[in-house]
Each structure stands twice: as C-alpha cells, then as structure tokens.
Design a protein around this motif. Structure first.
Motif, PDB file in Angstrom:
ATOM      1  N   VAL A   1      -2.684  -5.452   5.755  1.00 13.95           N
ATOM      2  CA  VAL A   1      -3.665  -4.521   5.191  1.00 13.95           C
ATOM      3  C   VAL A   1      -3.531  -4.522   3.672  1.00 13.95           C
ATOM      4  CG1 VAL A   1      -4.450  -2.130   5.116  1.00 13.95           C
ATOM      5  CG2 VAL A   1      -3.591  -3.102   7.276  1.00 13.95           C
ATOM      6  N   ASN A   2      -4.544  -5.055   3.007  1.00  9.99           N
ATOM      7  CA  ASN A   2      -4.565  -5.056   1.545  1.00  9.99           C
ATOM      8  C   ASN A   2      -5.181  -3.780   0.985  1.00  9.99           C
ATOM      9  OD1 ASN A   2      -3.284  -7.391   0.694  1.00  9.99           O
ATOM     10  ND2 ASN A   2      -5.097  -8.653   0.990  1.00  9.99           N
ATOM     11  N   ASP A   3      -5.965  -3.097   1.818  1.00  5.05           N
ATOM     12  CA  ASP A   3      -6.665  -1.890   1.372  1.00  5.05           C
ATOM     13  C   ASP A   3      -6.609  -0.870   2.501  1.00  5.05           C
ATOM     14  OD1 ASP A   3      -8.406   0.098   0.566  1.00  5.05           O
ATOM     15  OD2 ASP A   3      -9.917  -1.271  -0.226  1.00  5.05           O
ATOM     16  N   TYR A   4      -5.929   0.231   2.254  1.00  6.36           N
ATOM     17  CA  TYR A   4      -5.769   1.262   3.291  1.00  6.36           C
ATOM     18  C   TYR A   4      -7.113   1.792   3.780  1.00  6.36           C
ATOM     19  CZ  TYR A   4      -3.927   5.505   5.555  1.00  6.36           C
ATOM     20  OH  TYR A   4      -3.605   6.494   6.456  1.00  6.36           O
ATOM     21  N   GLN A   5      -8.107   1.839   2.871  1.00  7.14           N
ATOM     22  CA  GLN A   5      -9.431   2.318   3.268  1.00  7.14           C
ATOM     23  C   GLN A   5     -10.038   1.410   4.334  1.00  7.14           C
ATOM     24  OE1 GLN A   5     -10.721   5.301   2.127  1.00  7.14           O
ATOM     25  NE2 GLN A   5     -12.139   4.962   3.798  1.00  7.14           N
ATOM     26  N   ASP A   6      -9.789   0.096   4.215  1.00  9.36           N
ATOM     27  CA  ASP A   6     -10.278  -0.829   5.240  1.00  9.36           C
ATOM     28  C   ASP A   6      -9.632  -0.516   6.587  1.00  9.36           C
ATOM     29  OD1 ASP A   6     -11.819  -2.118   3.374  1.00  9.36           O
ATOM     30  OD2 ASP A   6     -10.417  -3.772   3.069  1.00  9.36           O
TER      31      ASP A   6
ATOM     32  N   GLU B   1       0.843  -1.191   0.000  1.00 14.79           N
ATOM     33  CA  GLU B   1       0.000   0.000   0.000  1.00 14.79           C
ATOM     34  C   GLU B   1       0.885   1.250   0.000  1.00 14.79           C
ATOM     35  OE1 GLU B   1      -3.905   0.340   0.410  1.00 14.79           O
ATOM     36  OE2 GLU B   1      -3.105  -1.137  -0.979  1.00 14.79           O
TER      37      GLU B   1
ATOM     38  N   GLU C   1      -3.709  -8.168  -3.630  1.00 11.61           N
ATOM     39  CA  GLU C   1      -4.950  -8.279  -4.394  1.00 11.61           C
ATOM     40  C   GLU C   1      -6.035  -7.416  -3.759  1.00 11.61           C
ATOM     41  OE1 GLU C   1      -4.770 -12.684  -6.463  1.00 11.61           O
ATOM     42  OE2 GLU C   1      -6.045 -12.386  -4.727  1.00 11.61           O
TER      43      GLU C   1
ATOM     44  N   GLY D   1       0.690  -4.064  -6.916  1.00  8.66           N
ATOM     45  CA  GLY D   1       0.526  -5.488  -6.692  1.00  8.66           C
ATOM     46  C   GLY D   1       1.732  -6.324  -7.075  1.00  8.66           C
TER      47      GLY D   1
END
Length: 1004
Positions: free
Chosen positions: A657-662, A629, A1004, A914
């Motif tokens: 953490v695959n998605d910083y927004q999460d 990220e 991913e 990725g």
C-alpha cells in the motif's frame, strides 16, 4: 451528471409544490416521511446505495439507518451512518421540515455531538428544506447557537445551482477519494479530538475517585484503588449507554445520584446486577457496596459530566470501538501514591519502552474480515456453512487489550449467522430492521460471545476493560423490545472464563520462577489450569512491539525464557515474534491467524528464524504491507496485515500500500498472487515481494545471472564512539599543527595529528559527487606494526605524543567511563571507542560512502580517506576494495540506478517521507550483474564503458560546482547525457526496455 440534475430538479419542484404543507408549524408531516420521500432520494442522487438493493450484509453497507426507536423524542442515535468500505465517514441527522434547523440549537448540538463522539470531520443536519454541514471536530456545547461550527448551509431551492458544492463534499465517489479530509483539513485551533477529550475526562475521574477513597480509607493498596476506580467509571459509562439506547429509562443514574443516598445507589446496582449479570455490579463481591463509599458530592459531580449540558458526547454513538480506542491509551497509565499523600497518574512500567498507539479501526476490521473469510471458505469446501459450525469456532486474541479485535470477530460471526439463516429462510432467530437489514436475536449473540470468544492479557486492567467492551457490544443494537423480558434475570454471560489475566507467551510450567518479584512482574500463565480451550480455530490480535534492549531493561528473565523456548527469539528480535510463534502453536490443524504487526520482520536479519518457520510450513496466505505509510499519528510504527493458514496456504498474495487512502477505498484487494514456491525458494532469507507482473519481471531480471554485492566488494560500517559529543569537533580553526575549538565554554587546543576528517552532515553525501569532510573526529588509534590493524594508543604514548589531546580526554573521563565499551579495553584506555568496529575504514580511500537512510540519491565518492559513523538506520556505510576486476566506479553507477533503488527499497526498511534505510545487510544483497571481466573481452568492454561514463560524470559534476553563466548549460547537457548513457548500458545488461520506467517505487 445532467440526468442527475434533472432528477434533482424534479425532487426540488415536488417539495416546492407543497412547501407550506411540509413546513408549517402545525404540519403533521413527520420525519419518517421526509426521509423516505426526499432525503433518501437526495443522497441516492449523490451516489449512495440507500436501499441496499445489492443485498450487502450490514457490515459492508454504504448506509446504515437507525430505525430502532419508535418516536423521534427518544432517538439517541443518528438517523443515517454513511460509510466507505466499513469506515464511518459522517452521520446525517434528519428533522421534520417544520423544524427550522437554521436556528434550532438543540438539533445542531445533537448532530455535532454524534459526529464529535465518533471522531468524524463533519456532521450533516437536514430536513431537505435546508442542508447544513457542521465541523464535527469542534467540541459541542449545549448553549452553542445553531451556527457554531457551521461549515456550509444550503437551502433546497439552491440545490441545483450549488449541486457541484454538495457533491464535492457529500458525493459517494468523492468521499471515497478523501474529499472530506481534503476540503476540511483542520478544525478550530485548540480543539481536542473526542477520544482524547474523553480520555482526559476519565483520567480526571480516576484521580478524583482514588484520592477521595484514599483520604478516607488509607489502608487501601494502590491495586485496590485502581480496581475500585475503574469499576466505578465502567458502571457510569455502562448505565449511560443503556440509557441512550433506550434499554434503561432516561436519567436513571442522575436521579439516583442526586438522592445522595448510598442505599438508593446500592439498590440500583443490585437491580442492574440481577438484570444483566455482567459482574460489573456484583454486590456479593464488591466491597464498594458494603465497606467503602465514595463521597456523594464527588460522585454527583462526575455523573453530571456525562449528561447535557456538561457532556459533549452522545452515549448512543459512543460504542465499543470508541471505548476500545480510549481504553488502549487508558491502559498506558496507572495510579500511584506520591510522597505528599496524594494520588496521581504515571506511565505503567510495562509501557515505558512501548509506543502506546491505537490500531486504526480499518486495519482491525480488515485483518479480522480476511481471516474469517478464509476460515468460512475452508468450511464451505467440506459442506454447507451452518449456524452450528459458526458457533463451534473458538477465537483467541493473544494480547486482548481493550478487545477491539474480538469485537470485530463478534460482528463477523453475527453477520455470518444472519446470512446462513436468511439463506435457510429461518426467520425465527433474526428480525428485520430496515430494507434488507436484519439483526440477530439477542440470545444467539449471547451464545456466540460466551462460547466462541477468548482472550488473554498481562494487564489486569485490560482484562476488565475487554470484558466490559464485549458486554457493551452485545447490548449495542438492542432495545427494551429486543432484550429478554424484564422478568428475566442474568441475561448477560459471565466472561471471567473467556478473558483471562496472564502472560500469553510465558508458560508457568517451565518458567524458572514460581514466586517473588520476577514472577509477579512476568505473570506467567499456567495454560493447563485456565478455562481456555486447548487450541483455537482463529487467532487474532495486535501483539506488543518491544525491542530486545527494551525487554532486557524491563525483565531480563523473561527474555532468557524467550531465547530458551522460542526459535524466533534470536539476535535483536522483537516481542511480537514470540507472540506469532506462540499463536501458531495454539492453532488447530485447519486454523487461521490474522495479526497487525510491524513489517520489518519481512526483511531484517533478526527476522531470519521467524521467516524460516513461516516458509518451511507454507503458513503465509496474505500480507498487506503498508510500507512507510504513517498510520499511527505521531508514531513511527510501520505495519502489515499478516494472514496465516496452519494447514498450509495454497496461494500467497502480497499487497503493498503506497497510499492509505487507496486502501480505505478498496481494503479487500488481496494484491498480487505469487508462485506457491516463492517462500520455499526464499526460505529464511529476506523476502523481496513483487506487487504486480512488471515488478516480478524486474526482480527476476535483476536476479538472473547476478552475484550478491558482498561477494564483489567490501561493505564497511562506520565507527561508533558512543560519545560523539566528546570526540566530534564540528567548529574549529587550524593553528599550525594544532586544532583550536571550544567545548562547554572551555577553549582547547589539541594536536591535529590525532584527528581524522569526518562527515558530520549527511546532506554533504550526494550521488556522483566527491565527498569533503565538514568536521574532525579525535582518533586515539594507530596502525599496529605487527598486524597492520588499528589499536588504541597506550596511555603513556598518549601523554608523550598527544599531551593536549590527553588533557582534553581526561577532562571528559567521567563521561567516557559511563559508556558500554565492547570489547573491554586495556587498563587506562578509557578513551577507546564504544565499539571496536570499522576503525580501519578511516584510512581507506578511495571508497564509496552512502547514507543509510535515503531515497536513492546519496552515493558519493571519497578519495581522501574520510571517516564516517554508522548506527542502526542512521549514518553512513562505505564500499571499498572491489574484487574480480570490477572498478569502484562501476558500483557507483550501479547503485544509482532506479532498478537498484527499487530493490533496495523492497529489501530495506521504510521510514516516513519516502525515506528507506539500507544498512550493510541490505546492500550486501543487492544483485550485481555477473561480468567475466578478466576472461571475457565483451564483458570487459561493457564494464569499462560504464566506468568511463561514471568518471566523466564525476568530472562534469566537479566542473558544475564552479561554473557560472553560459558555461553551465553545456555542462548540464553533458551531465544529462552521461546519466542516460549509464542507465542505457545497465538496461542492456539486464534486458530492460520500459519496465523500470513504469515502476512505482515503494514510498512514491
């Protein structure tokens, strides 16, 4: 949703029934009333927790309200701050319904200024009669009309029909899911973010002030100019922040500046020094007061830039966090004299090799929150948490910078004391602001700041900024009414003994230099002579990230010190390694550490010693790994949050953490709880963490009865010439036994027998495809008749056998002699490659060639003996000469399995988009199923079946390259069937059902 719309309809109808009463120009209906009766209920219907009925502390509340000012006319802060998990998302400014905000440009400028200063995407202005959403990234100007930057405006009688539009942007769940960022992706062309804009301004002030002082006092050193300039700027900002918070009167600074009277200015500074005692205005130490003066017109010009209409900033919103982000960038540059007698800014030498980035505030908030939560939990196990136990803690930032980690630590301690006092029913030291929102008495906050918070930095300017930022934070929520009476003086603490100047990781007592240039550059710290505590309860920070080669070019003596005094300083270590090790040594027995550091140490070879230190003593409690990220805009630093317990962690939690927004939506998720023995078993080897039970199952099955790939096949890095611009020929023609090409406008013809086929374009490496070279590499080597290994061709033989090639190399001799060549070649062999590695690889075939940086689809087969290059996280690596009966095709099938790609990404290094690097060290560790091919018929049958499928797939892929029309579909069907067959055979070996399909690969 229907129930919400019904409630909204009631709210709208109630307003409509008395609209004239609310909106008449003579109406006595006030802002406070519309907020309580209409605006609060409106946002409650949008899902926001307006009344904090769950009793969250201020740091965790959805909505913060500004109630500290007595009248609307003096409000300098937004009425509401809306947040998701402590991250400010937008401000709402409320007005009386009698104010027509559709045409009131002052109201629009006010709310846009709030949002712009805070760096938000949007800002909201409403009196319930109208709801207006503005572009907060567009720099506001005082003469802008009310519709400048307007993104959306909705009248109250359209709230129901346009409710979907409203909730899409302002709904709590929608905002948490990134709705604002998704809908308003960009701002107007050419606009500059507030922190960058503000940095530009203060940098401009630095040069103007320094140039003025130097022109009249040419004996001033650059260090004196730097210190004077920074002090003047800090004074201006401090006073303006006090003004907009109602602590000082309005226009105090501008009124004094306009007198153009240095005595008046000195009188102001003396009063402020008597009142605040920050050291910022200390007339007894300040030569600006009695020796040096800044030109009055220049001073007035700068002061005018911090007031409307010349300033787009709200100094009521411009807080210590904002200043910290600005000053982190500020610290990367310094004033310098030019040969023409002018003063300019240039990069500081210590920052030349460093990426100057501001740590995202959510990371600062969360790493500090976690470490304090851990410490407070530990204290509670021994007895109740009390104000005294909190105030007894010593917190240290190892590289304090602008003090953003200490600022958050300050907030955590204040909130903790408030909760303790509330639980005790002790209201003498807290006061109620709104609802369940309480503030701590100024005197208690002052004690926490002076007794608990400490830091150190090698940059003197950073030390000054850190002290300043902490003072700003102390005053941030204060007003005239909450501060000690005007009769009291020296109300702020002296932080000179808390935040000190020096090199945290170099102790003066055992540094070989005691004076001179190296000493001055290194700034070693004599810990025994400092005013810092001898050890600490909590250590925080974001230490510098500097690679070994960059440290060596900057200060080789300091690197030598590290290698002698730190166990982690091995191989190509990074500077943050020694900061972690130093921090551990300064922690009390029951202390906790929380840092933001790169995540590469978890797996890379040079992190071996650091991992050994951490695993040996069970120090790791939590890791939040952000993988690839990109959290630092325009930079390639990939980081993790690291939480350590000096007493030994009983649990280890890992979150990827695959998605910083999460993460922003749920930052407190601690991730997967691993076995307490995980790190003991891993030791100093690379740590490959699962993030859930399924990943743990997959990793366990992969490792069960497996052998590291390096035991079964040779892994070969590629050649390294250190001058591909000379040796590489990517455009050429063949003319009999010669190669014709052009370099730098000169035509050359050299002997083809001195070249080797080479892969220049990595896109040509494709899984299950044969590899064809796309370039040539000049290869001045031959196999030794005695050893069978490549050796450089002697100069006389070069002249005899390859005169054309020798002439070409001679023309580039000056360029080649500039390289670092290891090992040093024989005399006259200036054309040897930069590194004597992998030279034999150019002769080998067949071999698997794979791209180091990839996504799992770049494992090709070379049957011709193609050369390739490796370097860091780029280029290619080869696998050749399998052992123990394994066939090369078996490894080709293995490497292309999703389960193995999962392992490779876990073990490798993340990159943007990725992509994951898997150099030879990573591939060496790939688990290969153990098969007794020579001694077990069943194992041999399994192996051979996979090999046959891979061979068939290679043949089909070769046919597809030339097929067309109706012949393509049968081949595509065969391709798919073979891929499935290979996958199923490996899954049988590993014992997988659907576990691999259910994996979400890192990136991913």
């Amino acid at each position: 949703m229907n129930k919400i719309k019904t409630e909204l309809e009631k709210l709208v109808n109630r307003f409509k029934a008395d609209e004239f009463k609310y909106t008449s120009s003579s109406s006595s209906y006030q802002e406070t009333e519309v907020r309580v009766e209409f605006i609060d209920p409106l946002f409650s219907l949008l899902g926001w927790q307006m009344d904090n009925s769950v009793g969250l502390p201020s740091a965790q509340r959805d909505v913060l309200r500004e109630e500290s000012h007595q009248t609307e006319s003096t409000t300098k802060k937004p009425d509401y701050t809306f947040r998701i998990a402590t991250v400010r998302k937008f401000f709402v400014e409320a007005k009386r319904p009698s104010v027509d905000i559709c045409i009131n440009k002052d109201s629009a400028f006010q709310v846009r200024s709030y949002g712009y200063t805070a760096g938000h995407r949007i800002a909201v202005l409403t009196n319930f009669r109208t709801l207006s959403i503005y572009d907060a990234q567009l720099e506001p100007k005082a003469n802008d009309k009310a519709d400048v930057g307007l993104l959306m405006t909705i009248n109250y009688d359209s709230f129901i029909s346009r409710f979907d539009d409203i909730i899409e942007v302002l709904g709590r769940d929608e905002v948490a899911a990134g709705a604002i960022e998704a809908k308003f992706k960009s701002t107007a062309t050419g606009s500059i973010p507030a922190n960058a804009s503000f940095l530009n301004r203060i940098n401009n002030w630095r040069v103007r002030i320094a140039q003025d002082l130097f022109s009249r006092y040419p004996n001033l050193t650059i260090e004196e100019l730097t210190d004077f300039t920074q002090k003047i700027i800090n004074r201006i900002i401090f006073i303006r922040m006090c003004e907009d918070r109602g602590i000082e009167g309005e226009y105090v600074l501008r009124n004094v500046a306009n007198t153009k009277n240095i005595v008046e200015l000195r009188t102001l500074f003396k009063r402020l020094d008597d009142r605040y005692n920050t050291g910022l205005f200390d007339v007894t130490k300040d030569r600006l007061q009695d020796t040096y003066e800044i030109d009055a017109d220049i001073f007035i010009g700068i002061v005018d830039e911090v007031y409307t209409p010349n300033s787009p900033y709200s100094f009521g919103v411009l807080d210590a966090d904002f200043l910290g982000q600005v000053y982190e960038l500020f610290l990367g540059q310094q004033l310098a004299f030019r040969a023409n007698g002018t003063v300019a800014l240039e990069a500081k030498p210590a920052y030349v090799h460093r990426e100057i980035v501001t740590t995202p505030q959510p990371l600062v908030d969360e790493v500090v929150r976690r470490v304090f939560h851990s410490k407070f939990t530990e204290i509670k196990l021994q007895g109740p948490l009390t104000m005294d136990s909190i105030k007894s803690l010593h917190v240290f930032d190892v590289a304090v910078g602008s003090s953003r980690f200490l600022l958050q630590a300050f907030d955590e301690m204040i909130e903790a004391v408030i909760r303790v006092l509330q639980a005790q029913g002790n209201n003498s030291l807290i006061y109620r602001v709104t609802d369940n929102n309480y503030k701590l008495a100024f005197t208690v906050k002052r004690d926490i700041l002076s007794n608990c918070l400490f830091g150190c930095d090698i940059d003197y300017n950073a030390v000054e900024i850190a002290r300043f930022s902490l003072m700003v934070r102390l005053l941030e929520d204060e007003t005239k009414d909450t501060l000690p009476s005007a009769a009291q003086t020296k109300i702020l603490p002296d932080l000179d003994n808390n935040i000190i100047h020096g090199n945290t990781v170099v102790n003066a007592l055992n540094f070989q230099h005691t004076s001179g240039g190296v000493f001055d550059k290194t700034q070693p710290l004599n810990w025994t002579l400092t005013t810092l505590p001898i050890d600490f309860d909590i250590v925080v920070g974001n230490p510098p990230y500097v690679k070994t080669e960059e440290m060596l070019s900057e200060n080789a003596d300091e690197v030598a010190y590290y290698k002698k005094n730190y166990a982690s300083a091995r191989r190509q270590f990074d500077k943050y390694f020694v900061f972690i090790e130093l921090a551990i040594s300064k922690m009390k027995t029951e202390a906790w550490l929380g840092m933001v550091v790169p995540n590469k140490w978890i797996t890379i070879e040079s992190g071996e010693k650091l991992r050994g230190i951490l695993s040996k003593h069970d120090l790791v409690s939590q890791i939040v790994d952000f993988g690839n990220e990109k959290l630092f805009e325009g930079k390639s630093a990939y980081v993790c949050l690291l939480i350590l317990s000096k007493n030994g962690a009983t649990d280890l939690h890992y979150r990827h953490v695959n998605d910083y927004q999460d993460f922003l939506t749920n930052p407190q998720d601690i991730g997967f709880n691993l076995s307490a023995t995980f790190l003991k078993n891993s030791g100093s080897a690379s740590w490959v963490f699962p993030t859930d039970k399924n990943e743990a199952l997959v990793l366990n099955k992969l490792m069960l009865k497996s052998v590291p790939l390096s035991k079964l096949i040779n892994v070969k890095n590629g050649i390294q010439t250190s001058a591909n611009d000379v040796y590489l020929i990517d455009q050429y023609t063949v003319n009999g036994n010669y190669i014709n090409f052009t370099k730098n406008g000169v035509n050359w013809s050299i002997e083809s027998s001195i070249t080797r086929p080479y892969i220049n374009d990595s896109t040509r490496v494709v899984s299950y495809q044969s590899i064809n070279a796309d370039a040539l590499m000049i290869f001045p080597y031959e196999l030794s008749t005695s050893t069978g290994k490549p050796v450089a061709i002697e100069p006389k033989d070069m002249m005899l056998r390859f005169p054309n090639a020798m002439a070409y190399l001679n023309s580039n001799k000056a360029r080649l002699l500039k390289r670092s060549v290891s090992p040093s070649p024989k005399a006259g062999v200036f054309y040897a490659y930069g590194r004597h590695q992998a030279l034999e690889a150019v002769f080998l075939s067949p071999k698997i060639i794979y791209s180091v940086n990839q996504k799992g689809d770049k494992y090709g087969l070379d049957t011709f003996g193609v050369a390739y290059a490796s370097g860091g996280t780029a280029g290619e690596v080869a696998l050749t000469s399998p052992k123990n009966g394994y066939a090369l095709e078996f490894f080709l099938g293995l490497l292309n399995q999703r389960a193995i790609e999962f392992f490779a990404r876990k073990r490798g290094s993340p990159f943007g988009g990725g992509w994951y690097a898997r150099g030879s060290a990573v591939v060496n560790d790939i688990p290969v199923p153990f098969l007794d091919i020579r001694g077990n018929v069943k194992d041999k049958a399994i192996h051979d079946a996979i090999v046959n499928d891979v061979k068939a797939l290679l043949a089909v892929n070769q046919q597809i390259k030339t097929a067309s029309g109706r012949s393509l579909q049968p081949l595509a069907n065969s391709q798919k069937a073979l891929l499935n067959s290979i996958e199923s055979k490996f899954n049988v070996i590993w014992g997988f059902n659907n576990q691999v399909k259910n994996l979400v690969l890192p990136g991913e």
